[in-house]
Design an enzyme around this catalytic site. Structure first.
Site, PDB file in Angstrom:
ATOM      1  N   ASP A   1      -0.041   8.434  13.661  1.00 49.33           N
ATOM      2  CA  ASP A   1       0.587   7.768  12.513  1.00 49.33           C
ATOM      3  C   ASP A   1       1.098   8.811  11.522  1.00 49.33           C
ATOM      4  O   ASP A   1       2.152   8.645  10.905  1.00 49.33           O
ATOM      5  CB  ASP A   1      -0.419   6.837  11.829  1.00 49.33           C
ATOM      6  CG  ASP A   1      -0.679   5.577  12.636  1.00 49.33           C
ATOM      7  OD1 ASP A   1       0.187   5.195  13.443  1.00 49.33           O
ATOM      8  OD2 ASP A   1      -1.755   4.968  12.477  1.00 49.33           O
ATOM      9  N   GLY A   2       0.325   9.895  11.364  1.00 45.85           N
ATOM     10  CA  GLY A   2       0.736  10.974  10.456  1.00 45.85           C
ATOM     11  C   GLY A   2       2.055  11.601  10.889  1.00 45.85           C
ATOM     12  O   GLY A   2       2.881  11.973  10.034  1.00 45.85           O
TER      13      GLY A   2
ATOM     14  N   ASN B   1       3.450   4.612   3.241  1.00 41.66           N
ATOM     15  CA  ASN B   1       2.058   4.167   3.064  1.00 41.66           C
ATOM     16  C   ASN B   1       1.720   3.851   1.614  1.00 41.66           C
ATOM     17  O   ASN B   1       1.331   2.737   1.297  1.00 41.66           O
ATOM     18  CB  ASN B   1       1.080   5.261   3.517  1.00 41.66           C
ATOM     19  CG  ASN B   1       0.730   5.165   4.996  1.00 41.66           C
ATOM     20  OD1 ASN B   1       1.001   4.164   5.635  1.00 41.66           O
ATOM     21  ND2 ASN B   1       0.128   6.215   5.522  1.00 41.66           N
ATOM     22  N   GLU B   2       1.844   4.883   0.764  1.00 41.57           N
ATOM     23  CA  GLU B   2       1.383   4.685  -0.610  1.00 41.57           C
ATOM     24  C   GLU B   2       1.866   5.797  -1.528  1.00 41.57           C
ATOM     25  O   GLU B   2       2.270   6.875  -1.077  1.00 41.57           O
ATOM     26  CB  GLU B   2      -0.150   4.598  -0.689  1.00 41.57           C
ATOM     27  CG  GLU B   2      -0.925   5.898  -0.638  1.00 41.57           C
ATOM     28  CD  GLU B   2      -1.038   6.523   0.738  1.00 41.57           C
ATOM     29  OE1 GLU B   2      -0.519   7.641   0.894  1.00 41.57           O
ATOM     30  OE2 GLU B   2      -1.598   5.931   1.656  1.00 41.57           O
TER      31      GLU B   2
ATOM     32  N   ARG C   1      -9.198   5.016 -16.390  1.00 41.27           N
ATOM     33  CA  ARG C   1      -9.889   6.311 -16.529  1.00 41.27           C
ATOM     34  C   ARG C   1     -10.613   6.554 -15.224  1.00 41.27           C
ATOM     35  O   ARG C   1     -11.371   5.700 -14.769  1.00 41.27           O
ATOM     36  CB  ARG C   1     -10.934   6.247 -17.652  1.00 41.27           C
ATOM     37  CG  ARG C   1     -10.370   6.289 -19.037  1.00 41.27           C
ATOM     38  CD  ARG C   1     -11.512   6.265 -20.061  1.00 41.27           C
ATOM     39  NE  ARG C   1     -11.005   6.415 -21.414  1.00 41.27           N
ATOM     40  CZ  ARG C   1     -10.482   5.440 -22.123  1.00 41.27           C
ATOM     41  NH1 ARG C   1     -10.387   4.235 -21.622  1.00 41.27           N
ATOM     42  NH2 ARG C   1     -10.042   5.667 -23.351  1.00 41.27           N
TER      43      ARG C   1
ATOM     44  N   THR D   1      -3.933  -0.061   5.634  1.00 39.81           N
ATOM     45  CA  THR D   1      -4.995   0.391   6.551  1.00 39.81           C
ATOM     46  C   THR D   1      -5.264   1.888   6.407  1.00 39.81           C
ATOM     47  O   THR D   1      -6.094   2.437   7.132  1.00 39.81           O
ATOM     48  CB  THR D   1      -4.584   0.098   8.007  1.00 39.81           C
ATOM     49  OG1 THR D   1      -3.213   0.498   8.191  1.00 39.81           O
ATOM     50  CG2 THR D   1      -4.742  -1.365   8.346  1.00 39.81           C
ATOM     51  N   ALA D   2      -4.543   2.549   5.506  1.00 41.51           N
ATOM     52  CA  ALA D   2      -4.679   3.996   5.349  1.00 41.51           C
ATOM     53  C   ALA D   2      -5.579   4.305   4.138  1.00 41.51           C
ATOM     54  O   ALA D   2      -6.689   3.813   4.042  1.00 41.51           O
ATOM     55  CB  ALA D   2      -3.287   4.625   5.244  1.00 41.51           C
TER      56      ALA D   2
ATOM     57  N   ASN E   1      -5.623   3.275   1.159  1.00 40.14           N
ATOM     58  CA  ASN E   1      -6.015   2.039   0.470  1.00 40.14           C
ATOM     59  C   ASN E   1      -7.310   1.454   1.030  1.00 40.14           C
ATOM     60  O   ASN E   1      -8.167   0.988   0.285  1.00 40.14           O
ATOM     61  CB  ASN E   1      -4.862   1.028   0.611  1.00 40.14           C
ATOM     62  CG  ASN E   1      -5.239  -0.375   0.170  1.00 40.14           C
ATOM     63  OD1 ASN E   1      -5.316  -0.665  -1.003  1.00 40.14           O
ATOM     64  ND2 ASN E   1      -5.497  -1.258   1.150  1.00 40.14           N
TER      65      ASN E   1
ATOM     66  N   SER F   1      -9.728   3.052   2.494  1.00 39.05           N
ATOM     67  CA  SER F   1     -10.869   3.886   2.084  1.00 39.05           C
ATOM     68  C   SER F   1     -11.296   3.584   0.651  1.00 39.05           C
ATOM     69  O   SER F   1     -12.421   3.846   0.261  1.00 39.05           O
ATOM     70  CB  SER F   1     -10.518   5.371   2.182  1.00 39.05           C
ATOM     71  OG  SER F   1     -10.286   5.724   3.505  1.00 39.05           O
TER      72      SER F   1
END
Ligand code: NAP
Length: 257
Positions: free
Chosen positions: A45-46, A118-119, A144, A157-158, A160, A162
């Site tokens: 995927d990377g 992804n994000e 904060r 699923t990446a 996020n 975790s």
């Protein structure tokens, strides 16, 4: 068909790359790194993320196909042991196109618009980061902690996941905001759970001091030393995944753990 290959730099992926290139060229496919119609990403995927950013300027003109040389992933439809099946499908079948939209963001001190599959994350591992979040120009909350993560469905699923964000079913286009190790105590509280929002929301992130923070997007990052404001929203750019065979989202999910 004009194609290009983006490969992970390990022996297994390199071998698969050489084999596929030779097989497709022997069937009159043309290797064209500059203007491919199909980009085959070999690794994981990377590697697909890397391929997406490499071809971001012609994203809407190309399709992507992923081959995983480890276990199957979310952006990959074949394993390294299924290369012949993959070549057969490429030569004989018409793919279904599955689209996945990219997030975009811009810093107030940089004219470039950048994209993420992804994000997008604001991360500060040196000291606690204080920042204000606005959604559609309305103040939402002060965060904060070590940062925040704004994820797409594809990215759910990446990183996020975790952060204990929700896994979002394929086909839904939305954004998910999660905090990274937020500080919660008697004088400061934030939402504390993931916030899933409509895809047309615009998120503004403001701080007087992002000095030691980074803006991380997919596998890339930029320092926020001079930045005071970040604007994020869903873009009109899409990654087009060429699907030559059925491989259900549930199967992909079950492979994850
Ligand atoms: P990377 O080594 O390329 O990827 C880290 C891991 O995330 C790899 O196992 C990769 O799978 C997997 N991954 C990437 N996209 C995924 C997706 N959409 N769904 C499920 N798994 C996915 O790491 P990187 O270059 O630092 O960053 C690339 C991406 O990795 C980031 O966008 C981030 O989402 C993710 N990441 C996750 C964590 C975490 O969960 N704590 C930490 C760092 C990065 P493959 O092995 O198939 O490549």
């Amino acid at each position: 068909m004009k194609f290009a290959i983006v490969s992970k730099k390990d022996d297994k992926s390199r071998k698969v790359e050489i084999y596929i290139k030779q097989q497709l060229e022997s069937h009159q496919w043309i290797y064209d790194k500059i203007h491919p119609e199909l980009v085959i990403c070999i690794g994981g995927d990377g590697t697909l993320l890397y391929g997406v950013h490499k071809y971001i300027n012609i994203m809407n003109e190309i399709n992507f196909l992923g081959i995983h040389t480890g276990t199957l992933g979310f952006f990959t439809d074949y394993t390294g042991d299924e290369v012949d099946a993959c070549i057969y499908d490429l030569l004989t079948k018409k793919p279904k196109i599955y689209e996945s939209r990219l997030l975009k963001f811009q810093l107030d001190n940089d004219p470039n618009v950048r994209y993420a599959l992804n994000e997008i994350r604001v991360e500060n591992i040196i000291k606690s980061q204080i920042m204000d979040l606005y959604i559609d120009d309305e103040f939402f909350e002060t965060c904060r902690g070590s940062g925040i993560c704004l994820s797409t469905q594809a990215g759910s699923t990446a990183y996020n996941r975790s952060l204990r964000g929700a896994v979002i079913d394929s086909g839904l286009s939305l954004m998910q905001l999660t905090e990274i190790t937020p500080i919660q105590h008697s004088v400061h509280r934030s939402l504390g759970v993931p916030y899933i929002m409509m895809e047309n929301r615009v998120i503004k992130i403001k701080s007087d001091n992002f000095d030691t923070a980074f803006l991380c997007y997919d596998h890339l990052s930029i320092p926020l030393t001079e930045t005071k404001q970040i604007m994020c929203e869903m873009s009109n750019l899409k990654v087009n995944f060429a699907r030559y065979r059925e491989y259900s989202y549930l199967e992909r999910l079950k492979n994850l753990y």
